[in-house]
Design an enzyme around this catalytic site. Structure first.
Site, short mmCIF file in Angstrom:
data_model
loop_
_atom_site.label_atom_id
_atom_site.label_comp_id
_atom_site.label_asym_id
_atom_site.label_seq_id
_atom_site.Cartn_x
_atom_site.Cartn_y
_atom_site.Cartn_z
N CYS A 225 7.51 -5.75 15.45
CA CYS A 225 7.12 -4.69 16.38
C CYS A 225 5.68 -4.98 16.83
O CYS A 225 4.79 -5.19 16.00
CB CYS A 225 7.22 -3.32 15.72
SG CYS A 225 8.90 -2.96 15.17
N CYS B 10 3.59 8.36 1.33
CA CYS B 10 4.15 7.39 2.27
C CYS B 10 4.37 6.09 1.49
O CYS B 10 3.43 5.46 1.01
CB CYS B 10 3.15 7.20 3.42
SG CYS B 10 3.74 6.03 4.65
N CYS C 173 6.73 -7.36 6.61
CA CYS C 173 7.89 -6.89 7.37
C CYS C 173 8.40 -8.02 8.26
O CYS C 173 7.62 -8.79 8.81
CB CYS C 173 7.49 -5.69 8.25
SG CYS C 173 8.92 -4.92 9.05
N CYS D 262 2.39 -2.88 15.54
CA CYS D 262 2.28 -2.55 14.12
C CYS D 262 1.57 -3.66 13.36
O CYS D 262 1.92 -4.84 13.51
CB CYS D 262 3.68 -2.36 13.54
SG CYS D 262 3.65 -2.01 11.76
N CYS E 58 -0.71 5.48 10.14
CA CYS E 58 0.53 4.78 10.51
C CYS E 58 0.23 3.44 11.14
O CYS E 58 -0.57 3.36 12.07
CB CYS E 58 1.27 5.55 11.60
SG CYS E 58 1.98 7.02 11.09
N GLU F 77 0.82 -1.20 0.00
CA GLU F 77 0.00 0.00 0.00
C GLU F 77 0.86 1.26 0.00
O GLU F 77 1.95 1.30 0.58
CB GLU F 77 -0.94 -0.02 1.21
CG GLU F 77 -1.90 -1.18 1.11
CD GLU F 77 -2.88 -1.29 2.27
OE1 GLU F 77 -3.93 -1.90 2.07
OE2 GLU F 77 -2.59 -0.78 3.36
#
Ligand code: SAH
Length: 369
Positions: A122, A111, A118, A125, A341, A98
């Site tokens: 974390c 962004c 990933c 997230c 975010c 995205e």
């Protein structure tokens, strides 16, 4: 319908200027062909080699036969009530990433994602929950600007780029740096280095390399003031603890002309948002010229945390501000289309099987914090 990807052809979006120069020299052409092609691609938006009139007829014919200009395909386009736009881009093997455009009065920020999924786990997230599939190529990274600018048309320009989409950009160093060079190249997007920001969770060796090789703005996802908590929130801290991370930050500040680092700090209720922690943050960063960007936590399905209250965020902000640290609270944008975010998920064929493992962990009540 997806256009067939012609795997035999060289995608010209995959080269920065140096790469293109080498490509043309290999063909027996002059290196300046690189800047001519960059202008056609990124400034004139011409995709038909026949229209590239300053190239010789034989070169145009060669390019036609052996090269292509293939950006990622848009699979879903969404627009939020605040004007934020999000595109899900179809990558090979059924994966999606995205890209988000955030319009503001005087600027337009894109962004950009650097990886499919990933690998860093974390805990706050949602991209992390998807696990990791693969690195994006240079063409797929710069292709996000290419596609977004096309969609935006002439009326709105991308003036800033933040590498804050899906993935850890410093774990895809070469492709990300080549794409950032195109963002800053006067013959391509021509953005100033102050307007191109890479955000990292703290891949320390790559931070030193970045300082040496590519002059862009640096943002560091800090999120905690001690190793104990950061080991949980940002597990790469177990490999590169705060002391090493801050040494790499100092090195960047010493060697970069801007002499300032932006730290990101996600505000998690009852976890990292006390006044004592704000004071500890000041002590931790006292010898690093810093700006602080507080990010209200954006929830996602099954997230473990809650966002700090507006009062807690304001108290935290005031401690930093009163001590003279430039502190901003990131405005949440595009929430109604999950574009904020940490909400980017795309669609990932999870090679690390993280989602499965998390499901197992939660069903056996393993405490994760
Ligand atoms: N991997 C890079 C870039 C990714 S995300 C990095 O870690 O910096 C960009 C920022 O969004 C990071 O500071 C990240 O910690 C933050 N973030 C991730 N999930 C979030 C969430 N749910 N709410 C608020 N911020 C989040």
């Amino acid at each position: 319908m997806l256009a067939p990807v012609n795997t035999n052809k060289v995608n010209l979006l995959g080269f920065d200027k140096k790469g293109l120069e080498a490509f043309f020299v290999e063909l027996g052409e002059k290196p300046f062909r690189a800047t001519q092609i960059l202008k056609w691609l990124y400034q004139e938006d011409v995709t038909d080699f026949e229209q590239m009139t300053n190239l010789s007829k034989s070169l145009r014919q060669y390019l036609q036969e052996h090269c292509c200009i293939t950006p990622p395909e848009i699979s879903v386009a969404q627009q939020a009530s605040d004007g934020t736009r999000k595109w899900a881009l179809q990558m090979s093997c059924g994966n999606r990433v995205e890209t988000v455009f955030i319009p503001e009065e005087n600027r337009g920020t894109l962004c950009v994602s650097s990886q499919v999924g990933c690998a860093l786990a974390c805990t706050f997230c949602s991209t992390a929950q998807q696990g990791f599939n693969r690195n994006l190529s240079t063409a797929e990274i710069i292709g996000q600007l290419y596609v977004a600018q096309r969609e935006l048309g002439k009326s709105r320009r991308i003036t800033n780029v933040v590498m804050m989409g899906m993935g850890e950009p410093l774990l895809n160093f070469d492709n990300v740096v080549a794409a950032m060079r195109l963002m800053m190249d006067d013959f391509a997007y021509g953005l100033s280095k102050r307007r191109v920001t890479i955000s990292t969770s703290g891949v320390v060796p790559a931070m030193y390399r970045l300082t040496q090789e590519c002059d862009v703005s640096l943002a560091v996802s800090l999120h905690a003031v001690n190793d104990e908590l950061r080991n949980i929130l940002v597990p790469i801290n177990q490999k590169y603890p705060l002391k090493e991370l801050l040494a790499a930050c100092r090195d960047n500040v010493e060697h970069s002309p801007r002499k300032c680092i932006t730290f990101e700090y996600v505000m998690l209720a009852g976890i990292n948002d006390s006044v004592a922690e704000a004071k500890a943050l000041l002590r931790l960063l006292k010898d690093i010229p810093s700006k602080m960007n507080l990010i209200p936590f954006n929830p996602f399905p099954n997230s473990l945390y809650q966002c700090s209250s507006p009062e807690a965020i304001d108290r935290f902000r005031a401690v930093l501000h009163n001590a003279g640290m430039v502190t901003t609270v990131r405005k949440t944008r595009g929430e109604d289309i999950d574009a904020a975010c940490g909400q980017l998920v795309g669609k990932v064929n999870d090679k690390s099987r993280r989602a499965e493992k998390l499901k197992l962990a939660s069903s056996s009540n393993v405490p994760r914090i």
